[in-house]
Scaffold this motif. Structure first.
Motif, PDB file in Angstrom:
ATOM      1  N   LEU A  24      -3.032   3.204  -3.784  1.00 32.60           N
ATOM      2  CA  LEU A  24      -4.392   2.680  -3.929  1.00 32.60           C
ATOM      3  C   LEU A  24      -5.363   3.724  -3.393  1.00 32.60           C
ATOM      4  N   ASN A  25      -6.156   4.298  -4.291  1.00 35.79           N
ATOM      5  CA  ASN A  25      -7.212   5.249  -3.920  1.00 35.79           C
ATOM      6  C   ASN A  25      -6.683   6.387  -3.039  1.00 35.79           C
ATOM      7  N   GLU A  26      -5.715   7.109  -3.566  1.00 39.08           N
ATOM      8  CA  GLU A  26      -5.115   8.226  -2.836  1.00 39.08           C
ATOM      9  C   GLU A  26      -5.383   9.552  -3.550  1.00 39.08           C
ATOM     10  N   GLU A  27      -6.583   9.728  -4.087  1.00 38.20           N
ATOM     11  CA  GLU A  27      -6.860  10.922  -4.890  1.00 38.20           C
ATOM     12  C   GLU A  27      -6.700  12.225  -4.106  1.00 38.20           C
ATOM     13  N   GLN A  28      -6.865  12.178  -2.793  1.00 37.00           N
ATOM     14  CA  GLN A  28      -6.750  13.396  -1.994  1.00 37.00           C
ATOM     15  C   GLN A  28      -5.296  13.796  -1.735  1.00 37.00           C
ATOM     16  N   LEU A  29      -4.371  12.837  -1.889  1.00 38.67           N
ATOM     17  CA  LEU A  29      -2.995  13.087  -1.438  1.00 38.67           C
ATOM     18  C   LEU A  29      -1.921  12.815  -2.481  1.00 38.67           C
ATOM     19  N   ILE A  30      -2.200  11.974  -3.475  1.00 39.66           N
ATOM     20  CA  ILE A  30      -1.157  11.498  -4.383  1.00 39.66           C
ATOM     21  C   ILE A  30      -0.503  12.637  -5.153  1.00 39.66           C
ATOM     22  N   GLU A  31      -1.259  13.663  -5.536  1.00 41.15           N
ATOM     23  CA  GLU A  31      -0.670  14.751  -6.301  1.00 41.15           C
ATOM     24  C   GLU A  31       0.365  15.509  -5.476  1.00 41.15           C
ATOM     25  N   GLU A  32       0.065  15.731  -4.210  1.00 42.16           N
ATOM     26  CA  GLU A  32       1.034  16.421  -3.338  1.00 42.16           C
ATOM     27  C   GLU A  32       2.288  15.575  -3.161  1.00 42.16           C
ATOM     28  N   THR A  33       2.102  14.247  -3.065  1.00 37.21           N
ATOM     29  CA  THR A  33       3.249  13.346  -2.967  1.00 37.21           C
ATOM     30  C   THR A  33       4.128  13.452  -4.206  1.00 37.21           C
ATOM     31  N   ILE A  34       3.527  13.409  -5.384  1.00 39.53           N
ATOM     32  CA  ILE A  34       4.273  13.516  -6.634  1.00 39.53           C
ATOM     33  C   ILE A  34       5.001  14.855  -6.721  1.00 39.53           C
ATOM     34  N   GLN A  35       4.349  15.906  -6.287  1.00 38.77           N
ATOM     35  CA  GLN A  35       4.962  17.237  -6.343  1.00 38.77           C
ATOM     36  C   GLN A  35       6.226  17.311  -5.493  1.00 38.77           C
ATOM     37  N   THR A  36       6.266  16.585  -4.385  1.00 32.46           N
ATOM     38  CA  THR A  36       7.475  16.623  -3.554  1.00 32.46           C
ATOM     39  C   THR A  36       8.640  15.911  -4.221  1.00 32.46           C
ATOM     40  N   ILE A  48       8.648   5.692 -10.405  1.00 31.64           N
ATOM     41  CA  ILE A  48       7.787   4.593 -10.837  1.00 31.64           C
ATOM     42  C   ILE A  48       6.531   4.573  -9.968  1.00 31.64           C
ATOM     43  N   LEU A  49       5.399   4.863 -10.576  1.00 24.23           N
ATOM     44  CA  LEU A  49       4.104   4.875  -9.888  1.00 24.23           C
ATOM     45  C   LEU A  49       3.373   3.573 -10.190  1.00 24.23           C
ATOM     46  N   ILE A  50       3.147   2.767  -9.160  1.00 27.93           N
ATOM     47  CA  ILE A  50       2.475   1.485  -9.314  1.00 27.93           C
ATOM     48  C   ILE A  50       1.040   1.626  -8.817  1.00 27.93           C
ATOM     49  N   ASP A  51       0.091   1.557  -9.732  1.00 25.12           N
ATOM     50  CA  ASP A  51      -1.334   1.669  -9.400  1.00 25.12           C
ATOM     51  C   ASP A  51      -1.852   0.291  -8.999  1.00 25.12           C
ATOM     52  N   ASP A  52      -2.175   0.136  -7.714  1.00 31.84           N
ATOM     53  CA  ASP A  52      -2.616  -1.160  -7.193  1.00 31.84           C
ATOM     54  C   ASP A  52      -4.139  -1.297  -7.277  1.00 31.84           C
ATOM     55  N   GLY A  53      -4.700  -0.974  -8.441  1.00 35.46           N
ATOM     56  CA  GLY A  53      -6.127  -1.174  -8.659  1.00 35.46           C
ATOM     57  C   GLY A  53      -7.006  -0.065  -8.147  1.00 35.46           C
ATOM     58  N   SER A  54      -6.549   1.162  -8.224  1.00 37.87           N
ATOM     59  CA  SER A  54      -7.335   2.289  -7.708  1.00 37.87           C
ATOM     60  C   SER A  54      -8.670   2.407  -8.452  1.00 37.87           C
ATOM     61  N   THR A  55      -9.697   2.817  -7.710  1.00 37.59           N
ATOM     62  CA  THR A  55     -11.029   3.018  -8.297  1.00 37.59           C
ATOM     63  C   THR A  55     -11.458   4.478  -8.225  1.00 37.59           C
ATOM     64  N   ASP A  56     -10.557   5.343  -7.781  1.00 37.69           N
ATOM     65  CA  ASP A  56     -10.872   6.770  -7.720  1.00 37.69           C
ATOM     66  C   ASP A  56     -10.022   7.516  -8.747  1.00 37.69           C
ATOM     67  N   SER A  57      -9.967   8.813  -8.639  1.00 38.19           N
ATOM     68  CA  SER A  57      -9.274   9.614  -9.652  1.00 38.19           C
ATOM     69  C   SER A  57      -7.758   9.600  -9.523  1.00 38.19           C
ATOM     70  N   SER A  58      -7.208   8.875  -8.541  1.00 36.81           N
ATOM     71  CA  SER A  58      -5.746   8.819  -8.422  1.00 36.81           C
ATOM     72  C   SER A  58      -5.118   8.177  -9.657  1.00 36.81           C
ATOM     73  N   THR A  59      -5.846   7.272 -10.307  1.00 36.89           N
ATOM     74  CA  THR A  59      -5.349   6.679 -11.552  1.00 36.89           C
ATOM     75  C   THR A  59      -5.125   7.751 -12.610  1.00 36.89           C
ATOM     76  N   GLN A  60      -6.113   8.602 -12.803  1.00 35.33           N
ATOM     77  CA  GLN A  60      -6.009   9.657 -13.811  1.00 35.33           C
ATOM     78  C   GLN A  60      -4.919  10.670 -13.441  1.00 35.33           C
ATOM     79  N   ILE A  61      -4.805  10.964 -12.151  1.00 34.73           N
ATOM     80  CA  ILE A  61      -3.773  11.903 -11.703  1.00 34.73           C
ATOM     81  C   ILE A  61      -2.383  11.362 -12.035  1.00 34.73           C
TER      82      ILE A  61
END
Length: 309
Positions: A24-36, A48-61
């Motif tokens: 949820l709204n992890e645009e600053q960190l989610i990409e690094e998490t996925i990369q690991t 499996i990435l579960i988007d819990d209603g993000s309102t920032d760019s983490s959805t697009q990432i």
């Protein structure tokens, strides 16, 4: 110590692992998490990435990675892009999982490259074990300038198999030892489904104990291997929802909610452990009636000291 009957060699050599991240709204960190995850030395996984209603760019990432790695990374969002909470979201991931094993990874945490490989090796060595956990590297990120980064092992004897319900007696929240972090957990998919996964009532401020409720069900129902490995990184962040809630002083109220849930849960189970019930009563008294607890156990300790003298 592990017993010989827990060692077998007829399991698949490269079982599929379903990795679940609710974010949820992890645009600053989610990409690094996925990369690991992409950097794992063990290759037979689905993410499996579960988007819990993000309102920032983490959805697009997340969507971009799912498009780039079809069949490996799966993006899911709730109906109408709703926010339903981390426990219900993780349970969606459990339902979607097709792997023999499940590994959990929070949207702001990280794995070292050999994390899955090492835990799969343990799972193949001890296929009758239900769940595995390890230590975590606590990374201080803006929480306390005086706090250093440190490895935190699970607060009990390492490289050991535990039968239910023994971990209640050494680990938080009923005892003092450090509980495993969510991103260290690895276990059998059918085992998690057997007790309906995460407790979905632990929402709002009560989510502070959602991981402890999940771990409590694991301790009660399954055999758990505690490893001395430390291949995951837990970020300590001053801006995380957990630390914001803790700063407001809600921890004791949430602990009361957890104890009420645990009392009801244990009453509903067919297997009874008198020693666990006694431990719960002690924690209940300590939390709901701290003065009575202090007085009662103070007299008890004085009595024991007098006898020893």
């Amino acid at each position: 110590m592990l017993k010989d009957e827990h060692k077998m060699d007829d399991s698949p050599k490269e079982p599929l692992v379903s990795i679940i991240t609710s974010f949820l709204n992890e645009e600053q960190l989610i990409e690094e998490t996925i990369q690991t995850v992409l950097a794992q030395t063990y290759a037979n996984w689905e993410y499996i990435l579960i988007d819990d209603g993000s309102t920032d760019s983490s959805t697009q990432i997340a969507k971009a990675y799912a498009e780039k790695y079809p069949g490996k990374i799966i993006y899911y969002e709730h109906e109408n892009h709703k926010n339903i909470g981390v426990s219900p979201s993780r349970n969606v991931g459990v339902r979607l999982a097709t792997g023999e094993y499940i590994a959990l990874l929070d949207g702001d945490d990280l794995w070292l490259p050999e994390k899955l490989e090492r835990q799969v090796e343990l799972a193949l060595e001890f296929p009758l074990v239900d769940f595995f956990c390890e230590g975590s590297y606590y990374m201080n990120k803006g929480r306390d300038p005086n706090q250093v980064n440190v490895d935190v092992l699970v607060g009990t004897k390492q490289n050991t198999l535990y039968q239910p319900p023994s971990l209640f007696f050494t680990l938080h929240p009923l005892s003092k030892g450090s509980a495993p972090c969510v991103s260290s957990l690895f276990g059998k998919t059918h085992f998690v489904r057997s007790f309906n996964g995460f407790e979905e009532t632990f929402t709002g401020k009560n989510f502070l104990y959602e991981d402890q409720a999940f771990l409590s069900k694991i301790y009660f129902h399954g055999t758990v291997y505690v490893s001395s490995l430390c291949n995951n990184i837990y970020r300590q962040r001053s801006d995380s929802a957990m630390h914001i809630f803790l700063a407001k002083g809600t921890d004791n109220n949430v602990r009361k909610f957890y104890l009420k849930w645990l009392k009801k849960y244990l009453q509903e189970q067919h297997v009874q452990y008198p020693s666990l019930n006694a431990l719960l009563r002690k924690n209940w008294l300590m939390t709901f009636y701290p003065r009575v607890y202090k007085y009662t156990f103070g007299l008890y300790n004085k009595f024991r000291s007098a006898i020893r003298r």
